[in-house]
Scaffold this motif. Structure first.
Motif, mmCIF file in Angstrom:
data_model
loop_
_atom_site.group_PDB
_atom_site.id
_atom_site.type_symbol
_atom_site.label_atom_id
_atom_site.label_comp_id
_atom_site.label_asym_id
_atom_site.label_seq_id
_atom_site.Cartn_x
_atom_site.Cartn_y
_atom_site.Cartn_z
ATOM 1 N N UNK A 1 41.478 69.185 42.636
ATOM 2 C CA UNK A 1 40.202 68.716 42.081
ATOM 3 C C UNK A 1 40.278 68.642 40.555
ATOM 4 N N UNK A 2 41.494 68.765 40.021
ATOM 5 C CA UNK A 2 41.695 68.744 38.569
ATOM 6 C C UNK A 2 42.094 67.330 38.154
ATOM 7 N N UNK A 3 41.078 66.507 37.942
ATOM 8 C CA UNK A 3 41.262 65.166 37.373
ATOM 9 C C UNK A 3 39.949 64.804 36.675
ATOM 10 N N UNK A 4 40.036 64.166 35.514
ATOM 11 C CA UNK A 4 38.830 63.797 34.770
ATOM 12 C C UNK A 4 37.991 62.774 35.547
ATOM 13 N N UNK A 5 36.673 62.894 35.341
ATOM 14 C CA UNK A 5 35.778 61.950 35.993
ATOM 15 C C UNK A 5 34.539 61.729 35.148
ATOM 16 N N UNK A 6 33.960 60.555 35.318
ATOM 17 C CA UNK A 6 32.662 60.229 34.731
ATOM 18 C C UNK A 6 31.733 59.947 35.902
ATOM 19 N N UNK A 7 30.656 60.693 35.959
ATOM 20 C CA UNK A 7 29.677 60.475 37.025
ATOM 21 C C UNK A 7 28.454 59.808 36.401
ATOM 22 N N UNK A 8 28.035 58.719 37.019
ATOM 23 C CA UNK A 8 26.908 57.934 36.517
ATOM 24 C C UNK A 8 25.693 58.204 37.392
ATOM 25 N N UNK A 9 24.615 58.645 36.776
ATOM 26 C CA UNK A 9 23.400 58.968 37.519
ATOM 27 C C UNK A 9 22.764 57.751 38.159
ATOM 28 N N UNK A 10 22.445 57.901 39.463
ATOM 29 C CA UNK A 10 21.758 56.834 40.190
ATOM 30 C C UNK A 10 20.428 57.333 40.761
ATOM 31 N N UNK A 11 20.020 58.532 40.339
ATOM 32 C CA UNK A 11 18.732 59.073 40.770
ATOM 33 C C UNK A 11 18.816 59.806 42.096
ATOM 34 N N UNK A 12 17.849 60.703 42.266
ATOM 35 C CA UNK A 12 17.807 61.520 43.479
ATOM 36 C C UNK A 12 17.292 60.722 44.665
ATOM 37 N N UNK A 13 17.741 61.140 45.828
ATOM 38 C CA UNK A 13 17.238 60.580 47.081
ATOM 39 C C UNK A 13 15.898 61.227 47.367
ATOM 40 N N UNK B 1 18.843 58.478 36.737
ATOM 41 C CA UNK B 1 19.421 57.140 36.659
ATOM 42 C C UNK B 1 19.778 56.786 35.220
ATOM 43 N N UNK B 2 21.041 56.402 35.021
ATOM 44 C CA UNK B 2 21.514 55.966 33.709
ATOM 45 C C UNK B 2 22.142 57.047 32.857
ATOM 46 N N UNK B 3 21.940 58.315 33.220
ATOM 47 C CA UNK B 3 22.630 59.386 32.486
ATOM 48 C C UNK B 3 24.052 59.483 33.018
ATOM 49 N N UNK B 4 24.953 59.997 32.180
ATOM 50 C CA UNK B 4 26.324 60.196 32.652
ATOM 51 C C UNK B 4 26.734 61.644 32.424
ATOM 52 N N UNK B 5 27.714 62.069 33.195
ATOM 53 C CA UNK B 5 28.292 63.402 33.013
ATOM 54 C C UNK B 5 29.802 63.264 33.072
ATOM 55 N N UNK B 6 30.466 63.776 32.043
ATOM 56 C CA UNK B 6 31.923 63.739 31.944
ATOM 57 C C UNK B 6 32.442 65.131 32.281
ATOM 58 N N UNK B 7 33.457 65.183 33.125
ATOM 59 C CA UNK B 7 34.058 66.462 33.513
ATOM 60 C C UNK B 7 35.579 66.337 33.532
ATOM 61 N N UNK B 8 36.248 67.465 33.267
ATOM 62 C CA UNK B 8 37.710 67.520 33.348
ATOM 63 C C UNK B 8 38.182 67.753 34.771
ATOM 64 N N UNK C 1 47.518 62.961 37.643
ATOM 65 C CA UNK C 1 46.072 62.952 37.831
ATOM 66 C C UNK C 1 45.308 63.844 36.846
ATOM 67 N N UNK C 2 45.938 64.925 36.386
ATOM 68 C CA UNK C 2 45.234 65.849 35.485
ATOM 69 C C UNK C 2 44.975 65.262 34.108
ATOM 70 N N UNK C 3 45.821 64.332 33.667
ATOM 71 C CA UNK C 3 45.695 63.842 32.287
ATOM 72 C C UNK C 3 45.655 62.323 32.155
ATOM 73 N N UNK C 4 46.071 61.590 33.197
ATOM 74 C CA UNK C 4 46.178 60.132 33.068
ATOM 75 C C UNK C 4 45.321 59.362 34.065
ATOM 76 N N UNK C 5 44.521 60.076 34.845
ATOM 77 C CA UNK C 5 43.623 59.457 35.818
ATOM 78 C C UNK C 5 42.185 59.723 35.380
ATOM 79 N N UNK C 6 41.351 58.693 35.436
ATOM 80 C CA UNK C 6 39.919 58.852 35.181
ATOM 81 C C UNK C 6 39.183 58.157 36.314
ATOM 82 N N UNK C 7 38.309 58.886 37.008
ATOM 83 C CA UNK C 7 37.556 58.342 38.139
ATOM 84 C C UNK C 7 36.092 58.211 37.730
ATOM 85 N N UNK C 8 35.504 57.059 38.024
ATOM 86 C CA UNK C 8 34.103 56.792 37.713
ATOM 87 C C UNK C 8 33.353 56.610 39.018
#
Length: 191
Positions: free
Chosen positions: A125-137, A98-105, A83-90
């Motif tokens: 909690x050590x796995x790479x992820x890309x979070x896609x902005x969907x705007x605030x509630x 909305x539409x911005x992204x944030x990449x984290x390790x 998970x630390x090096x071969x998993x990517x969660x979006x």
């Protein structure tokens, strides 16, 4: 083998909702690289293929958002994915515009139940992820917000963000997550 997991909810009624932006990312990656995502395996819908010379498996967990970790854990165990090096969660992120992204390790779940469940099932909690902005509630009803649909302007922003997600994915596959963070992370207030 790299495991690329997009979070969302199964069932047609959830298509196009903010919470399903991870599924949309998998669809965009699938289309761009010609990887059919249709095989059922380990509580997910998957597709195997090659992106820029790297073996990948695209995954849409079918356990519903809050149990995403069940599918991810089974896939990591079966395919011996680190998970630390071969998993990517979006996933979606309500603290990003909305539409911005944030990449984290690595990082906390930030209140995201799908990420919480993955952390619980992988034990880290050590796995790479890309979070896609969907705007605030804005109305205080988070469930209605994340299960709601975009207006036309936000829909265009999210559609355009898929190119950024794919660019970040390609850098991740080249072991250049720092480059992805430098190129795609927008500086904005995160609460």
């Amino acid at each position: 083998m790299f495991l690329i997991v997009g979070l969302g909810n199964p069932e047609r009624k959830y298509e196009g909702t903010r919470h399903n932006v991870g599924f949309e990312a998998i669809d965009a990656i699938s289309k761009k690289f010609g990887i059919e995502v249709s095989h059922k395996e380990h509580k997910g819908i998957v597709g195997k293929g090659v992106i820029n010379g790297h073996k990948v498996m695209l995954v849409k967990p079918q356990t519903y958002m809050n149990l995403s970790g069940e599918c991810v854990r089974e896939m990591c165990d079966y395919y011996e994915v680190d998970p630390e090096t071969e998993l990517l969660v979006i996933s979606d992120d309500v603290s990003l515009s909305t539409g911005n992204i944030r990449v984290r390790k690595k990082g906390s779940a930030g209140g995201h139940n799908g990420l919480k469940n993955i952390i619980a099932h992988t034990g880290s909690n050590v796995f790479p992820r890309i979070r896609v902005g969907v705007g605030e509630c804005e109305n205080g009803d988070m469930v209605s917000h994340v299960l709601g649909h975009y207006d036309a302007e936000d829909r265009e922003r999210v559609d355009a963000s898929m190119d950024k997600v794919i660019g970040a994915l390609e850098l991740f596959l080249e072991d250049n997550l720092d480059g992805a963070m430098n190129q795609f992370n927008v500086k904005e207030k995160v609460e």
